[in-house]
Design a protein around this motif. Structure first.
Motif, PDB file in Angstrom:
ATOM      1  N   GLU A  98      71.349  -7.841   6.645  1.00  0.00           N
ATOM      2  CA  GLU A  98      71.328  -6.461   6.169  1.00  0.00           C
ATOM      3  C   GLU A  98      71.227  -5.525   7.362  1.00  0.00           C
ATOM      4  N   LYS A  99      72.076  -4.499   7.389  1.00  0.00           N
ATOM      5  CA  LYS A  99      72.026  -3.489   8.447  1.00  0.00           C
ATOM      6  C   LYS A  99      71.024  -2.410   8.042  1.00  0.00           C
ATOM      7  N   ILE A 100      70.087  -2.102   8.936  1.00  0.00           N
ATOM      8  CA  ILE A 100      69.046  -1.113   8.662  1.00  0.00           C
ATOM      9  C   ILE A 100      69.367   0.153   9.441  1.00  0.00           C
ATOM     10  N   THR A 101      69.442   1.266   8.751  1.00  0.00           N
ATOM     11  CA  THR A 101      69.774   2.534   9.418  1.00  0.00           C
ATOM     12  C   THR A 101      68.646   3.551   9.327  1.00  0.00           C
ATOM     13  N   GLU A 102      67.664   3.308   8.452  1.00  0.00           N
ATOM     14  CA  GLU A 102      66.554   4.262   8.322  1.00  0.00           C
ATOM     15  C   GLU A 102      65.361   3.566   7.690  1.00  0.00           C
ATOM     16  N   GLY A 103      64.221   4.255   7.767  1.00  0.00           N
ATOM     17  CA  GLY A 103      63.028   3.735   7.103  1.00  0.00           C
ATOM     18  C   GLY A 103      62.343   2.636   7.884  1.00  0.00           C
ATOM     19  N   VAL A 104      61.517   1.879   7.190  1.00  0.00           N
ATOM     20  CA  VAL A 104      60.692   0.826   7.782  1.00  0.00           C
ATOM     21  C   VAL A 104      61.132  -0.517   7.220  1.00  0.00           C
ATOM     22  N   LYS A 105      61.250  -1.502   8.074  1.00  0.00           N
ATOM     23  CA  LYS A 105      61.612  -2.847   7.612  1.00  0.00           C
ATOM     24  C   LYS A 105      60.805  -3.874   8.391  1.00  0.00           C
ATOM     25  N   CYS A 106      60.319  -4.874   7.693  1.00  0.00           N
ATOM     26  CA  CYS A 106      59.554  -5.945   8.332  1.00  0.00           C
ATOM     27  C   CYS A 106      60.181  -7.294   7.958  1.00  0.00           C
ATOM     28  N   ILE A 107      59.944  -8.288   8.821  1.00  0.00           N
ATOM     29  CA  ILE A 107      60.225  -9.664   8.418  1.00  0.00           C
ATOM     30  C   ILE A 107      58.905 -10.416   8.430  1.00  0.00           C
ATOM     31  N   CYS A 108      58.807 -11.465   7.613  1.00  0.00           N
ATOM     32  CA  CYS A 108      57.583 -12.253   7.559  1.00  0.00           C
ATOM     33  C   CYS A 108      57.954 -13.688   7.235  1.00  0.00           C
ATOM     34  N   ASN A 109      56.992 -14.488   6.784  1.00  0.00           N
ATOM     35  CA  ASN A 109      57.247 -15.918   6.546  1.00  0.00           C
ATOM     36  C   ASN A 109      57.956 -16.188   5.223  1.00  0.00           C
ATOM     37  N   GLN A 110      58.340 -15.140   4.517  1.00  0.00           N
ATOM     38  CA  GLN A 110      59.104 -15.298   3.281  1.00  0.00           C
ATOM     39  C   GLN A 110      60.420 -14.546   3.413  1.00  0.00           C
ATOM     40  N   LEU A 111      61.417 -14.971   2.674  1.00  0.00           N
ATOM     41  CA  LEU A 111      62.700 -14.267   2.672  1.00  0.00           C
ATOM     42  C   LEU A 111      62.530 -12.884   2.061  1.00  0.00           C
ATOM     43  N   SER A 112      63.266 -11.906   2.594  1.00  0.00           N
ATOM     44  CA  SER A 112      63.113 -10.537   2.108  1.00  0.00           C
ATOM     45  C   SER A 112      64.430  -9.896   1.681  1.00  0.00           C
ATOM     46  N   LEU A 113      65.574 -10.450   2.094  1.00  0.00           N
ATOM     47  CA  LEU A 113      66.860  -9.852   1.722  1.00  0.00           C
ATOM     48  C   LEU A 113      67.100 -10.044   0.229  1.00  0.00           C
ATOM     49  N   THR A 114      67.561  -8.980  -0.421  1.00  0.00           N
ATOM     50  CA  THR A 114      67.818  -9.084  -1.868  1.00  0.00           C
ATOM     51  C   THR A 114      69.320  -8.919  -2.137  1.00  0.00           C
ATOM     52  N   THR A 115      69.717  -7.819  -2.752  1.00  0.00           N
ATOM     53  CA  THR A 115      71.133  -7.652  -3.113  1.00  0.00           C
ATOM     54  C   THR A 115      71.908  -6.807  -2.102  1.00  0.00           C
ATOM     55  N   LYS A 116      71.196  -6.112  -1.201  1.00  0.00           N
ATOM     56  CA  LYS A 116      71.892  -5.325  -0.170  1.00  0.00           C
ATOM     57  C   LYS A 116      72.209  -6.241   1.002  1.00  0.00           C
TER      58      LYS A 116
END
Length: 344
Positions: free
Chosen positions: A127-145
């Motif tokens: 997922e390409k992030i262009t704004e806001g806050v995004k974190c990664i952790c020990n679980q998957l976080s990508l959804t439909t985007k």
């Protein structure tokens, strides 16, 4: 090119990199290159068991992405191409008694854009992030985007019976174990409270926050090292990377690094080298555990003992350390707010 476990073909040119790496392996947990690209790795578990066969570790892919990518997107392309060619697998711990394996998630950033890349075996989505806050952790976080993905990703999960093709494709729902894809990032709330103004100091404060769970110091787990990178969008200004180089950021100081010509290595943060006698290189691996501590780590252990055993001296030492850190932050802020170009 000899990586942690396997050899791969070298490329004609690589970029200068600065790395935060476990001393026994070739790759890195996180780091940056001379072009302002930063990559960090997180171990994740998916419904597909990670391979015990020795291949590239996620940490090897961090270093390879930095050495070969001049932008965040280039680094992402490097990582997924190497995943396709060589796969990921092998022991993530210096442990001869059992094999600890994981899949990989990556945060890949440059001056202009950021990507979240999550993988399971050779399959991946980003997922390409262009704004806001995004974190990664020990679980998957990508959804439909999903802005990029392995060309056979959806055919593969259909063939496994994990997705019927009728509903929206949700990467974390498809690949996660049970309900692991639920919101997991303890740092997101702390960052969102900062609004649009996240300074280096604010980021350091977030990384030191034990109440939120970002910073961990328990019997079973310790935050090993931390980095904060400041990436000015104006290319005439240098990127600044603050490294702890020691465990637990709440009692470490963040030390600034800027890429210049002829960077000199700092011996005090270089772990000892054991060459071909290293237990990580001999087969069977990890039959013994050598002392890999560097000088800064040893000094840090001494400081930790003082903090725990002598409250007055410990508090005095902590004030000295934080004052040193403040001097570094102020010096870098001065560089980043000047009108004239920095003389390296």
């Amino acid at each position: 090119l000899q990586c942690t476990y396997i050899e791969i073909e070298q490329v004609p040119k690589t970029h200068a990199v600065v790395l935060s790496r476990p001393s026994w392996l070739w790759g890195a947990e996180m780091g940056a290159n001379e072009h302002g690209v930063c990559v960090a790795n997180e171990a994740v578990l998916t419904r597909e068991p990670a391979s015990e066969s020795e291949a590239l570790l996620g940490m090897d892919l961090v270093r390879l992405g930095l050495e070969r990518g001049a932008t965040a997107k280039e680094a992402l392309n490097v990582i997924v191409a190497l995943l396709e060619e060589h796969g990921q697998g092998g022991n993530y711990y210096e442990d001869g008694s059992s094999c600890h394996t994981f899949q990989s998630a990556f945060l890949i950033v440059d001056r202009n854009e950021a990507w979240i890349l999550e993988t399971s075996g050779k399959y991946w989505a980003a997922e390409k992030i262009t704004e806001g806050v995004k974190c990664i952790c020990n679980q998957l976080s990508l959804t439909t985007k999903i802005d990029a993905e392995h060309p056979e990703l959806r055919n593969y999960v259909r063939s496994q019976g994990w997705w019927n093709g009728d509903s929206d494709f949700n990467f974390s729902e498809v690949f996660s174990l049970a309900d692991d894809h639920l919101a997991c990032c303890s740092g997101r709330e702390s960052l969102e409270k900062q609004g649009g103004d996240v300074s280096a100091q604010a980021m350091i404060d977030v990384l030191r926050d034990k109440d939120s769970g970002v910073c961990v110091d328990s019997e079973s787990f310790l935050t090993t090292a931390s980095i904060v990178s400041v990436l000015p969008q104006d290319p005439s200004f240098p990127c600044v990377h603050y490294f702890t180089g020691t465990p637990d950021p709440s009692r470490s100081i963040f030390k600034p690094f800027i890429f210049v010509d002829d960077v000199k290595l700092v011996p005090k943060v270089q772990s000892p080298s054991f060459g071909n006698d290293d237990p990580a290189k001999k087969i069977p691996r990890f039959q013994e555990k050598p002392d890999r501590r560097h000088e800064l780590y040893k000094a840090h252990e001494w400081a930790r003992a003082l903090l725990e055993n002598d409250q007055d001296k410990g508090q005095k030492l902590m004030r000295i350390m934080l004052d040193l850190e403040k001097q570094g932050l102020e010096a870098m802020e001065d560089i980043l707010t000047r009108t004239e170009v920095l003389d390296p």
